[in-house]
Design a protein around this motif. Structure first.
Motif, PDB file in Angstrom:
ATOM      1  N   UNK A  54      48.884 -24.551  39.394  1.00  0.00           N
ATOM      2  CA  UNK A  54      47.689 -23.752  39.113  1.00  0.00           C
ATOM      3  C   UNK A  54      47.312 -22.925  40.337  1.00  0.00           C
ATOM      4  N   UNK A  55      47.391 -23.519  41.518  1.00  0.00           N
ATOM      5  CA  UNK A  55      47.078 -22.786  42.758  1.00  0.00           C
ATOM      6  C   UNK A  55      47.991 -21.582  42.939  1.00  0.00           C
ATOM      7  N   UNK A  56      49.267 -21.746  42.594  1.00  0.00           N
ATOM      8  CA  UNK A  56      50.207 -20.622  42.742  1.00  0.00           C
ATOM      9  C   UNK A  56      49.850 -19.480  41.791  1.00  0.00           C
ATOM     10  N   UNK A  57      49.397 -19.801  40.582  1.00  0.00           N
ATOM     11  CA  UNK A  57      49.003 -18.758  39.633  1.00  0.00           C
ATOM     12  C   UNK A  57      47.670 -18.133  40.022  1.00  0.00           C
ATOM     13  N   UNK A  58      46.781 -18.897  40.631  1.00  0.00           N
ATOM     14  CA  UNK A  58      45.503 -18.336  41.083  1.00  0.00           C
ATOM     15  C   UNK A  58      45.733 -17.197  42.064  1.00  0.00           C
ATOM     16  N   UNK A  59      46.781 -17.315  42.879  1.00  0.00           N
ATOM     17  CA  UNK A  59      47.081 -16.311  43.896  1.00  0.00           C
ATOM     18  C   UNK A  59      47.659 -15.035  43.295  1.00  0.00           C
ATOM     19  N   UNK A  60      48.361 -15.138  42.168  1.00  0.00           N
ATOM     20  CA  UNK A  60      49.052 -13.960  41.652  1.00  0.00           C
ATOM     21  C   UNK A  60      48.468 -13.389  40.357  1.00  0.00           C
ATOM     22  N   UNK A  61      47.568 -14.096  39.703  1.00  0.00           N
ATOM     23  CA  UNK A  61      46.979 -13.611  38.462  1.00  0.00           C
ATOM     24  C   UNK A  61      45.794 -12.712  38.738  1.00  0.00           C
ATOM     25  N   UNK A  62      45.655 -11.660  37.954  1.00  0.00           N
ATOM     26  CA  UNK A  62      44.469 -10.810  38.013  1.00  0.00           C
ATOM     27  C   UNK A  62      43.286 -11.501  37.344  1.00  0.00           C
ATOM     28  N   UNK A  63      43.454 -12.115  36.169  1.00  0.00           N
ATOM     29  CA  UNK A  63      42.295 -12.820  35.616  1.00  0.00           C
ATOM     30  C   UNK A  63      41.959 -14.050  36.472  1.00  0.00           C
ATOM     31  N   UNK A  64      40.706 -14.417  36.439  1.00  0.00           N
ATOM     32  CA  UNK A  64      40.280 -15.609  37.166  1.00  0.00           C
ATOM     33  C   UNK A  64      40.910 -16.841  36.517  1.00  0.00           C
ATOM     34  N   UNK A  65      41.429 -17.755  37.346  1.00  0.00           N
ATOM     35  CA  UNK A  65      42.003 -19.010  36.863  1.00  0.00           C
ATOM     36  C   UNK A  65      41.100 -20.138  37.338  1.00  0.00           C
ATOM     37  N   UNK A  66      40.586 -20.911  36.393  1.00  0.00           N
ATOM     38  CA  UNK A  66      39.666 -22.005  36.700  1.00  0.00           C
ATOM     39  C   UNK A  66      40.346 -23.312  36.302  1.00  0.00           C
ATOM     40  N   UNK A  67      40.358 -24.266  37.224  1.00  0.00           N
ATOM     41  CA  UNK A  67      40.980 -25.568  36.988  1.00  0.00           C
ATOM     42  C   UNK A  67      39.871 -26.604  36.815  1.00  0.00           C
ATOM     43  N   UNK A  68      39.746 -27.131  35.596  1.00  0.00           N
ATOM     44  CA  UNK A  68      38.778 -28.184  35.303  1.00  0.00           C
ATOM     45  C   UNK A  68      39.564 -29.484  35.190  1.00  0.00           C
ATOM     46  N   UNK A  69      39.313 -30.410  36.110  1.00  0.00           N
ATOM     47  CA  UNK A  69      40.065 -31.661  36.173  1.00  0.00           C
ATOM     48  C   UNK A  69      39.130 -32.835  35.971  1.00  0.00           C
ATOM     49  N   UNK A  70      39.624 -33.839  35.272  1.00  0.00           N
ATOM     50  CA  UNK A  70      38.891 -35.101  35.178  1.00  0.00           C
ATOM     51  C   UNK A  70      39.870 -36.245  35.392  1.00  0.00           C
ATOM     52  N   UNK A  71      39.361 -37.353  35.893  1.00  0.00           N
ATOM     53  CA  UNK A  71      40.159 -38.530  36.195  1.00  0.00           C
ATOM     54  C   UNK A  71      40.804 -39.084  34.922  1.00  0.00           C
ATOM     55  N   UNK A  72      42.044 -39.538  35.063  1.00  0.00           N
ATOM     56  CA  UNK A  72      42.770 -40.122  33.941  1.00  0.00           C
ATOM     57  C   UNK A  72      42.188 -41.497  33.617  1.00  0.00           C
ATOM     58  N   UNK A  73      41.485 -41.561  32.490  1.00  0.00           N
ATOM     59  CA  UNK A  73      40.914 -42.830  32.022  1.00  0.00           C
ATOM     60  C   UNK A  73      41.243 -42.998  30.543  1.00  0.00           C
ATOM     61  N   UNK A  74      42.480 -42.697  30.201  1.00  0.00           N
ATOM     62  CA  UNK A  74      42.872 -42.724  28.800  1.00  0.00           C
ATOM     63  C   UNK A  74      42.691 -41.344  28.185  1.00  0.00           C
ATOM     64  N   UNK A  75      42.955 -41.241  26.907  1.00  0.00           N
ATOM     65  CA  UNK A  75      42.877 -39.958  26.206  1.00  0.00           C
ATOM     66  C   UNK A  75      41.418 -39.517  26.104  1.00  0.00           C
TER      67      UNK A  75
END
Length: 92
Positions: A54-75
């Motif tokens: 995701x970080x690599x695409x943030x550097x090269x994409x014109x649209x804004x790239x937002x990464x929403x992450x949450x801890x793995x606690x099952x599905x």
């Protein structure tokens, strides 16, 4: 005559530990003739490999790239998607 306003559009992508699939999706977006205003990635507990991609695409994409992450606690994909939607600044 009133100038036609552009509608702001977001693409929300759900991901869980499948870097290759996410990479293909992002490559396909990159090739579109009309890009979204923002790309929001709803990450349900993936590791550093996804974060680095995701970080690599943030550097090269014109649209804004937002990464929403949450801890793995099952599905918990629906919760992660709701968090991603809440981050959007777009109309659609």
């Amino acid at each position: 005559m009133k100038k036609k306003e552009k509608i702001k559009v977001a693409i929300i992508i759900a991901v869980y530990k499948w870097k290759d699939a996410l990479n293909l999706v992002l490559k396909s977006i990159e090739k579109q003739s009309i890009l979204p205003n923002e790309i929001i990635i709803a990450d349900d507990g993936s590791g550093n490999d996804i974060k680095e991609l995701i970080s690599s695409y943030k550097k090269k994409f014109r649209p804004e790239v937002i990464h929403v992450w949450q801890k793995n606690m099952g599905f918990r994909k629906p919760m992660c998607l709701n968090k991603a939607i809440a981050k959007s600044k777009s109309e659609y």
